[in-house]
Enzyme design. Structure first.
Site, PDB file in Angstrom:
ATOM      1  N   CYS A   1       0.798  -1.224   0.000  1.00 34.38           N
ATOM      2  CA  CYS A   1       0.000   0.000   0.000  1.00 34.38           C
ATOM      3  C   CYS A   1       0.832   1.275   0.000  1.00 34.38           C
ATOM      4  O   CYS A   1       0.338   2.335  -0.350  1.00 34.38           O
ATOM      5  CB  CYS A   1      -0.936   0.010   1.207  1.00 34.38           C
ATOM      6  SG  CYS A   1      -2.099  -1.350   1.205  1.00 34.38           S
TER       7      CYS A   1
ATOM      8  N   GLY B   1     -14.933  -6.394  -3.225  1.00 33.95           N
ATOM      9  CA  GLY B   1     -15.061  -6.922  -1.877  1.00 33.95           C
ATOM     10  C   GLY B   1     -14.023  -7.952  -1.494  1.00 33.95           C
ATOM     11  O   GLY B   1     -14.022  -8.436  -0.372  1.00 33.95           O
TER      12      GLY B   1
END
Length: 185
Positions: free
Chosen positions: A84, A121
């Site tokens: 990230c 999701g």
């Protein structure tokens, strides 16, 4: 990091956060071109190094982004993978190149598009040799565990962590395409 000399960010580029039909390389190229344009660099060959942060698109991601911008072949393009934080790490390394005098001008770019290839999701799974992964820990769960541990060790509260977002809200208003526009007062 102690800087050996002053470093300035001369230009910034970004794309709107959201679902895109363009792949990571096109999104990265748009942001890189905006940064070049906003910094008033008239010759891309002036760029002495470039770092591209990307987590999920394999090798030569930076070369794919910079191929049409006139940087390939004139400067090293280094691909950075740190999950990230890959884009932030790319910017950090570009600053370090300038701070250490390796080059006068460096670029850091982060580019990703999860919406093209990821099912909505679904969570990211780190390497299967990671002990937390083997026991079912996904990245969001790992971050939650680290936050819980931090609160335990320091006495911080959930409200303390929420203040980070609240403190950032005034800065968010200065960003041309903010993610949280209108959500935080």
């Amino acid at each position: 990091m102690k800087l050996q000399r002053d470093v300035y960010i001369a230009g910034v580029g970004e794309t709107v956060f959201g679902k895109h039909k363009m792949d990571y390389d096109e999104l990265g190229r748009i942001a890189a071109f905006q940064a070049i344009k906003s910094s008033k660099i008239d010759k891309p060959g002036m760029i002495g190094s470039a770092y591209v942060g990307n987590a999920h698109n394999g090798i030569v991601t930076g070369q794919t982004i910079f191929k049409d911008l006139g940087v390939c072949g004139t400067a090293p393009i280094i691909n950075v993978e740190s999950a990230c934080s890959a884009g932030a790490m790319a910017v950090h390394l570009a600053i370090k190149d300038v701070a250490c005098g390796l080059t006068e001008l460096s670029m850091g770019v982060g580019a990703e598009n999860h919406t093209l290839r990821r099912k909505s999701g679904t969570a990211f799974m780190p390497a299967m040799n990671d002990i937390e992964t083997v026991h079912g820990g996904v990245m969001t769960g790992k971050y939650a565990m680290r936050a819980t541990r931090y609160m335990y060790e320091t006495g911080a509260t959930i409200e303390d962590l929420a203040l980070i977002t609240q403190k950032a809200a005034p800065m968010e208003r200065t960003i041309p395409m903010p993610l949280l526009e209108g959500i935080i007062p």
